[in-house]
Motif scaffolding. Structure first.
Motif, PDB file in Angstrom:
ATOM      1  N   UNK A  46       7.684  31.032 -13.105  1.00 50.40           N
ATOM      2  CA  UNK A  46       8.935  31.673 -12.850  1.00 50.40           C
ATOM      3  C   UNK A  46      10.275  31.164 -13.007  1.00 50.40           C
ATOM      4  N   UNK A  47      11.321  31.227 -13.203  1.00 52.41           N
ATOM      5  CA  UNK A  47      12.763  30.803 -13.486  1.00 52.41           C
ATOM      6  C   UNK A  47      13.496  30.206 -12.650  1.00 52.41           C
ATOM      7  N   UNK A  48      13.205  31.258 -11.246  1.00 55.56           N
ATOM      8  CA  UNK A  48      14.068  31.818 -10.611  1.00 55.56           C
ATOM      9  C   UNK A  48      15.194  33.180 -10.324  1.00 55.56           C
ATOM     10  N   UNK A  49      16.331  32.326  -9.773  1.00 50.97           N
ATOM     11  CA  UNK A  49      17.586  33.305  -9.640  1.00 50.97           C
ATOM     12  C   UNK A  49      18.492  33.132 -11.300  1.00 50.97           C
ATOM     13  N   UNK A  50      19.401  33.728 -11.078  1.00 52.47           N
ATOM     14  CA  UNK A  50      20.771  33.594 -12.064  1.00 52.47           C
ATOM     15  C   UNK A  50      20.570  32.362 -12.530  1.00 52.47           C
ATOM     16  N   UNK A  51      20.577  32.231 -13.757  1.00 53.36           N
ATOM     17  CA  UNK A  51      21.364  31.336 -14.618  1.00 53.36           C
ATOM     18  C   UNK A  51      22.406  31.704 -15.661  1.00 53.36           C
ATOM     19  N   UNK A  52      23.330  30.780 -16.065  1.00 56.56           N
ATOM     20  CA  UNK A  52      24.425  31.184 -17.024  1.00 56.56           C
ATOM     21  C   UNK A  52      22.871  31.215 -18.172  1.00 56.56           C
ATOM     22  N   UNK A  53      23.638  32.017 -19.720  1.00 57.49           N
ATOM     23  CA  UNK A  53      23.876  31.870 -20.812  1.00 57.49           C
ATOM     24  C   UNK A  53      22.369  30.454 -21.383  1.00 57.49           C
ATOM     25  N   UNK A  54      23.840  29.639 -21.763  1.00 59.96           N
ATOM     26  CA  UNK A  54      23.136  28.677 -21.793  1.00 59.96           C
ATOM     27  C   UNK A  54      22.005  27.982 -21.413  1.00 59.96           C
ATOM     28  N   UNK A  55      21.692  28.098 -20.087  1.00 58.23           N
ATOM     29  CA  UNK A  55      20.794  26.925 -19.424  1.00 58.23           C
ATOM     30  C   UNK A  55      19.783  27.807 -19.537  1.00 58.23           C
ATOM     31  N   UNK A  56      19.663  29.265 -19.654  1.00 60.68           N
ATOM     32  CA  UNK A  56      18.724  29.983 -19.076  1.00 60.68           C
ATOM     33  C   UNK A  56      17.478  29.709 -21.332  1.00 60.68           C
ATOM     34  N   UNK A  57      18.643  30.457 -21.836  1.00 61.15           N
ATOM     35  CA  UNK A  57      18.123  29.771 -23.239  1.00 61.15           C
ATOM     36  C   UNK A  57      17.946  28.136 -23.247  1.00 61.15           C
ATOM     37  N   UNK A  58      18.328  28.069 -22.488  1.00 58.82           N
ATOM     38  CA  UNK A  58      17.562  25.974 -22.810  1.00 58.82           C
ATOM     39  C   UNK A  58      16.850  26.085 -21.939  1.00 58.82           C
ATOM     40  N   UNK A  59      15.940  26.865 -21.243  1.00 58.27           N
ATOM     41  CA  UNK A  59      14.805  26.524 -19.961  1.00 58.27           C
ATOM     42  C   UNK A  59      14.378  27.112 -21.284  1.00 58.27           C
ATOM     43  N   UNK A  60      13.969  28.456 -22.589  1.00 56.25           N
ATOM     44  CA  UNK A  60      13.452  29.111 -22.628  1.00 56.25           C
ATOM     45  C   UNK A  60      13.351  28.542 -23.594  1.00 56.25           C
ATOM     46  N   UNK A  61      13.503  27.557 -23.707  1.00 50.49           N
ATOM     47  CA  UNK A  61      13.777  26.512 -25.865  1.00 50.49           C
ATOM     48  C   UNK A  61      14.293  27.084 -26.892  1.00 50.49           C
ATOM     49  N   UNK A  62      14.959  28.007 -26.420  1.00 49.16           N
ATOM     50  CA  UNK A  62      15.930  28.348 -27.509  1.00 49.16           C
ATOM     51  C   UNK A  62      17.304  27.554 -27.832  1.00 49.16           C
ATOM     52  N   UNK A  63      17.281  26.348 -26.554  1.00 50.54           N
ATOM     53  CA  UNK A  63      19.114  25.979 -26.956  1.00 50.54           C
ATOM     54  C   UNK A  63      18.885  24.740 -26.307  1.00 50.54           C
ATOM     55  N   UNK A  64      20.253  23.293 -27.416  1.00 46.31           N
ATOM     56  CA  UNK A  64      20.813  22.149 -26.332  1.00 46.31           C
ATOM     57  C   UNK A  64      19.303  22.187 -25.556  1.00 46.31           C
TER      58      UNK A  64
END
Length: 245
Positions: free
Chosen positions: A227-245
């Motif tokens: 569970x990642x929670x609620x709204x995250x900006x795209x860059x942060x969501x990608x990071x949390x998914x292991x897809x970005x910086x």
């Protein structure tokens, strides 16, 4: 083994029931699990969905309408809480919860979801969404950026005001549209969708969200059930998914 109380209401109920006589065996047999399940429903204000042995003598994983917990049956007493790996400090309950969430979300038919992003996405998130939710609309504005980053978004309906509400009717209208993706995007701009009706999964998805503990939207889950929670900006969501910086 560290067993910590994570649910105050349940802990209070256990304390109140401490005088109850319970002599179940501290083993992992089916008979012991059945006896423990019966006792738990007798003394606690919950409905047991499943009770599974963990492989550790006397320790079970409880899934209930109040959440997931580890149960330790010592023979005369019952403890409820969370268990951690002594070496890594990792929560074994969080890992178990993730596996169950992933399994339940994975059982939702693909045709019942509204999917944005590449078909060959590297990872995906499942998002419980509400048509009228402001943060859900913000997240929807990130669809292109998330898709370019290799993340697919799978929408499930969660009208926060409940079944039969105006938001519920809007979700039904979106899910019943000939082009669901276009209808979702238009609805996320604040434009009420044309009223439609059909056989639809909105109520079932709402109940699934409730079962998983969704209380607000957007509720974002990674494909592994985290569970990642609620709204995250795209860059942060990608990071949390292991897809970005």
């Amino acid at each position: 083994m560290a067993i910590l109380n994570v649910h105050l209401r349940t802990a209070v109920c256990i304390a109140a029931a401490a005088a109850a006589v319970f002599t179940a065996r501290a083993d992992t047999s089916a008979a012991a699990a059945a006896e423990l399940r019966e006792k738990l429903e007798e003394i606690l204000p919950l409905t047991v969905r499943s009770l599974r042995a963990t492989g550790i003598p006397g320790v079970y994983l409880l899934s209930s309408d109040s959440g997931m917990f580890h149960i330790y049956d010592s023979g005369g007493q019952i403890m409820i809480g969370e268990m951690f790996d002594k070496g890594s400090g990792a929560s074994l309950l969080a890992a178990a919860r993730g596996r169950e969430v992933a399994a339940r979300l994975g059982a939702v038919p693909a045709g019942d979801m509204i999917v944005f992003g590449p078909k060959n996405a590297r990872r995906y998130v499942t998002v419980f969404t509400d048509i009228d939710c402001g943060y859900c609309r913000l997240l929807h504005q990130e669809m292109d950026a998330l898709g370019r980053g290799g993340l697919q978004v799978r929408y499930l309906a969660f009208p926060r005001t409940g079944i039969g509400s105006e938001s519920y009717d809007k979700a039904v209208s979106v899910w019943c549209a000939a082009d669901r993706n276009r209808a979702m995007t238009e609805a996320k701009t604040g434009r009420p969708p044309p009223r439609r009706a059909c056989d639809n999964p909105v109520a079932d998805q709402f109940r699934l969200g409730q079962d998983l503990g969704v209380r607000g939207t957007p509720a974002v889950y990674l494909d592994d059930g985290t569970m990642l929670g609620g709204y995250l900006p795209a860059a942060e969501l990608l990071r949390r998914a292991g897809l970005g910086g």
